[in-house]
Design a protein around this motif. Sequence first.
Motif, short mmCIF file in Angstrom:
data_model
loop_
_atom_site.label_atom_id
_atom_site.label_comp_id
_atom_site.label_asym_id
_atom_site.label_seq_id
_atom_site.Cartn_x
_atom_site.Cartn_y
_atom_site.Cartn_z
N VAL A 159 0.80 -1.22 0.00
CA VAL A 159 0.00 0.00 0.00
C VAL A 159 0.83 1.27 0.00
N CYS A 160 2.00 1.25 0.64
CA CYS A 160 2.73 2.48 0.92
C CYS A 160 3.76 2.82 -0.16
N ASP A 161 3.85 4.11 -0.47
CA ASP A 161 4.88 4.60 -1.40
C ASP A 161 6.20 4.84 -0.68
N HIS A 162 6.14 5.03 0.62
CA HIS A 162 7.33 5.28 1.43
C HIS A 162 7.08 4.65 2.78
N ILE A 163 8.03 3.82 3.26
CA ILE A 163 7.90 3.17 4.56
C ILE A 163 8.90 3.80 5.52
N MET A 164 8.38 4.41 6.58
CA MET A 164 9.20 5.11 7.55
C MET A 164 9.08 4.46 8.92
N ALA A 165 10.20 4.19 9.56
CA ALA A 165 10.18 3.70 10.93
C ALA A 165 9.82 4.84 11.86
N ALA A 166 8.97 4.56 12.84
CA ALA A 166 8.55 5.61 13.77
C ALA A 166 9.69 6.04 14.69
N ASN A 167 10.67 5.16 14.89
CA ASN A 167 11.82 5.45 15.75
C ASN A 167 12.89 4.41 15.49
N ASN A 168 14.03 4.56 16.12
CA ASN A 168 15.09 3.55 15.98
C ASN A 168 15.36 2.84 17.30
N VAL A 169 14.30 2.73 18.12
CA VAL A 169 14.40 2.02 19.39
C VAL A 169 13.52 0.77 19.38
N SER A 170 12.22 0.98 19.26
CA SER A 170 11.29 -0.16 19.34
C SER A 170 10.81 -0.64 17.98
N ALA A 171 10.95 0.18 16.95
CA ALA A 171 10.41 -0.18 15.64
C ALA A 171 11.10 -1.43 15.09
N ARG A 172 10.28 -2.38 14.62
CA ARG A 172 10.80 -3.62 14.04
C ARG A 172 10.08 -3.94 12.75
N PHE A 173 10.78 -4.67 11.88
CA PHE A 173 10.25 -4.98 10.56
C PHE A 173 10.62 -6.41 10.18
N GLY A 174 9.81 -6.98 9.28
CA GLY A 174 10.11 -8.31 8.77
C GLY A 174 9.13 -9.37 9.22
N SER A 175 9.65 -10.45 9.75
CA SER A 175 8.85 -11.64 10.08
C SER A 175 8.10 -12.10 8.83
N VAL A 176 8.82 -12.11 7.71
CA VAL A 176 8.22 -12.54 6.44
C VAL A 176 8.06 -14.05 6.47
N GLY A 177 6.86 -14.50 6.74
CA GLY A 177 6.65 -15.92 6.84
C GLY A 177 5.21 -16.23 7.23
N VAL A 178 4.90 -17.51 7.26
CA VAL A 178 3.55 -17.99 7.53
C VAL A 178 3.62 -19.00 8.66
N VAL A 179 2.59 -19.02 9.51
CA VAL A 179 2.57 -19.97 10.60
C VAL A 179 1.15 -20.52 10.78
N LEU A 180 1.07 -21.77 11.12
CA LEU A 180 -0.20 -22.40 11.50
C LEU A 180 -0.01 -23.00 12.88
N SER A 181 -0.82 -22.60 13.81
CA SER A 181 -0.69 -23.09 15.18
C SER A 181 -2.07 -23.50 15.68
#
Length: 289
Positions: A159-181
Amino acid sequence: MKGSSLLSEIRKGEWLLDVHNIAAYYPVINKIFSGTPFQFNSEPKSILSFVDSKGNPLRKNSEGQTIVTSGSIAIVKMHGEVVKTGDYCIYGADEIVNALTIADQNPNVAATVFDIDGPGGAVSAIGLFQEFARDVKTKPIVGFCDSALSLHYWTAIEVCDHIMAANNVSARFGSVGVVLSFADNRKAMEEEGVVFHEIYPEESSHKNAAFTEARKGDYKLIRAEFLSPLAKIFQARVRAKLPNLIEEDGTLKGKTYFADEALKRNMIHSIGGMQKAIRMATVLSSINN
């Protein structure tokens, strides 16, 4: 029944979800299925608001409605887990996409800041965001992200044209994957005298085979038929949307990164704050026009 969307996804849905959050949900799920009463906020906060190009709240008329003036910036929130259809328990992708659409179609809105913070959600939700990006969106969107993990990250790249982290402390990205539990409570129920029967005709010999084998502890079929195809689609979309992505072992296999590391790998475009996100939205709007 209100709440059925969330219950349905918990029972049978595949999830794009950061694995660290899964264990924390089991006590909540047990309460839901045991009938423990829940109290819901009858007046949830709106996920759509508007500010001017400097980030100041817009004034309201005598009826309390926001007066959206030319050049305004819309802010749409996607916080917490997301399922396809919203209910009393949770905001759905349908409601979030509706807010994005209202913002995009308002002639006085120049651009949108998409405030994203969450560990992921149901696989079934992503299609609505893809449809919005493909068929509806006409104005720039800046993703302002604290945690953009799994489904939330997939949504951001779509959706986004630009992805900005809100900060460089808690902001995290990724977890590219699928899970079934899932929790198999059949043994406990059998001890209470419950007897389970599953009967299939010869013409339906493959029906539910993957899940039947998974209940026996054999995950080969469910990985091959359900999880791997979804994971490959997710990986392909990240590569298509982020052609300058720097991959390493784990980048597209579920690893998460804090903002500085994500920026080094071109998983995001910048690090800032809300005011910077609003300025970026204004700049992209000028370029778009």
